[in-house]
Design a protein around this motif. Structure first.
Motif, PDB file in Angstrom:
ATOM      1  N   ALA A   1      41.086 -67.881 -35.649  1.00 17.39           N
ATOM      2  CA  ALA A   1      39.823 -67.477 -35.646  1.00 17.39           C
ATOM      3  C   ALA A   1      39.343 -66.833 -34.361  1.00 17.39           C
ATOM      4  CB  ALA A   1      38.951 -68.705 -35.642  1.00 17.39           C
ATOM      5  N   ALA A   2      39.967 -67.140 -33.171  1.00 17.92           N
ATOM      6  CA  ALA A   2      39.714 -66.315 -32.232  1.00 17.92           C
ATOM      7  C   ALA A   2      40.178 -64.964 -32.055  1.00 17.92           C
ATOM      8  CB  ALA A   2      40.082 -66.917 -30.769  1.00 17.92           C
ATOM      9  N   TYR A   3      41.636 -64.789 -32.555  1.00 19.67           N
ATOM     10  CA  TYR A   3      42.251 -63.429 -33.006  1.00 19.67           C
ATOM     11  C   TYR A   3      41.414 -62.701 -33.876  1.00 19.67           C
ATOM     12  CZ  TYR A   3      45.751 -60.059 -33.502  1.00 19.67           C
ATOM     13  OH  TYR A   3      46.600 -58.926 -33.414  1.00 19.67           O
ATOM     14  N   THR A   4      40.768 -63.360 -34.866  1.00 17.39           N
ATOM     15  CA  THR A   4      40.061 -62.700 -36.087  1.00 17.39           C
ATOM     16  C   THR A   4      38.873 -61.940 -35.303  1.00 17.39           C
ATOM     17  OG1 THR A   4      40.831 -64.123 -37.596  1.00 17.39           O
ATOM     18  CG2 THR A   4      38.549 -63.096 -38.279  1.00 17.39           C
ATOM     19  N   GLU A   5      38.172 -62.903 -34.352  1.00 12.63           N
ATOM     20  CA  GLU A   5      36.912 -62.211 -33.815  1.00 12.63           C
ATOM     21  C   GLU A   5      37.269 -61.200 -32.775  1.00 12.63           C
ATOM     22  OE1 GLU A   5      34.837 -65.634 -32.440  1.00 12.63           O
ATOM     23  OE2 GLU A   5      34.469 -66.486 -34.478  1.00 12.63           O
ATOM     24  N   GLU A   6      38.202 -61.293 -32.087  1.00 10.82           N
ATOM     25  CA  GLU A   6      38.491 -60.422 -30.900  1.00 10.82           C
ATOM     26  C   GLU A   6      39.174 -59.158 -31.357  1.00 10.82           C
ATOM     27  OE1 GLU A   6      40.683 -62.887 -28.078  1.00 10.82           O
ATOM     28  OE2 GLU A   6      38.908 -64.187 -27.961  1.00 10.82           O
TER      29      GLU A   6
END
Length: 214
Positions: free
Chosen positions: A150-155
């Motif tokens: 999820a962090a990679y998706t957002e960033e």
């Protein structure tokens, strides 16, 4: 000497009734105390059995919730991956498939922490306790994997917007970094399936043991 023995015998004979009454009373007390201990032990055993059955009954809905969440996840993600793969096969440049938890930062993985924190785990048999611990530990590990995804998706993904040139190279091929991103989503689906198999097995065993305990 004979006189002394006669006196002892005479004294014992005169107090025989009293001694008999005392022995009888002690016997009654002993039997009463023993019975009380037996009843208390029986009561504790029944309470423990009821407590164990209650914990087992409470764990089953948590596994139901995990299975429901996993089913919804797999249904949504598999459809997105299938549509993406079909578009790639047609040599199109589709948007990257992604999944985001609704109303939460991560999947439901903290259930076991609550069971342990309340001391409820002591109601479970050792082998079942171990297997549940392993299952919920894997659930927690899955949650950590999802948080990273999820962090990679957002960033890195959402910031691209509709810019296909950043995702595909000049020949229209998906760039390696984003191909790997899609593969991580596929990995999450595989992990979900494995957890669902474990959850079904554990649920069936908990239900069986709960019925035996009644």
């Amino acid at each position: 000497m004979a006189v002394l023995l006669d006196r002892i015998a005479s004294s014992f004979a005169s107090k025989r009734a009293l001694i008999g009454a005392m022995v009888f009373e002690f016997s009654i007390v002993f039997v009463g105390v023993t019975a009380a201990f037996g009843m208390e032990s029986f009561r504790r055993d029944r309470e423990e059995a009821a407590y164990r059955s209650g914990i087992i009954a409470a764990l089953i809905p948590t596994l139901d919730y995990v299975l429901l969440h996993n089913r919804d996840f797999e249904t949504e993600v598999e459809a997105k991956l299938a549509a993406f793969d079909a578009a790639i096969a047609r040599r199109e440049q589709p948007a990257l498939p992604m999944f985001r938890e609704r109303d939460s930062e991560r999947p439901p993985v903290r259930i076991w922490d609550s069971v342990v924190a309340t001391g409820a785990a002591r109601a479970l048999e050792p082998d079942l306790l171990f297997r549940l611990s392993v299952f919920y530990n894997r659930q927690d590990s899955f949650g950590e994997r999802y948080v990273r995804y999820a962090a990679y998706t957002e960033e890195r993904i959402l910031t691209l917007g509709s810019d296909r040139a950043a995702i595909y190279d000049g020949s229209g091929t998906l760039r390696p970094a984003y191909s790997a991103y899609v593969d991580r989503l596929r990995d999450l689906v595989v992990a979900h399936r494995d957890l669902a198999v474990q959850a079904r097995t554990l649920r069936a065993e908990l239900q069986k043991r709960g019925q035996i305990g009644r």
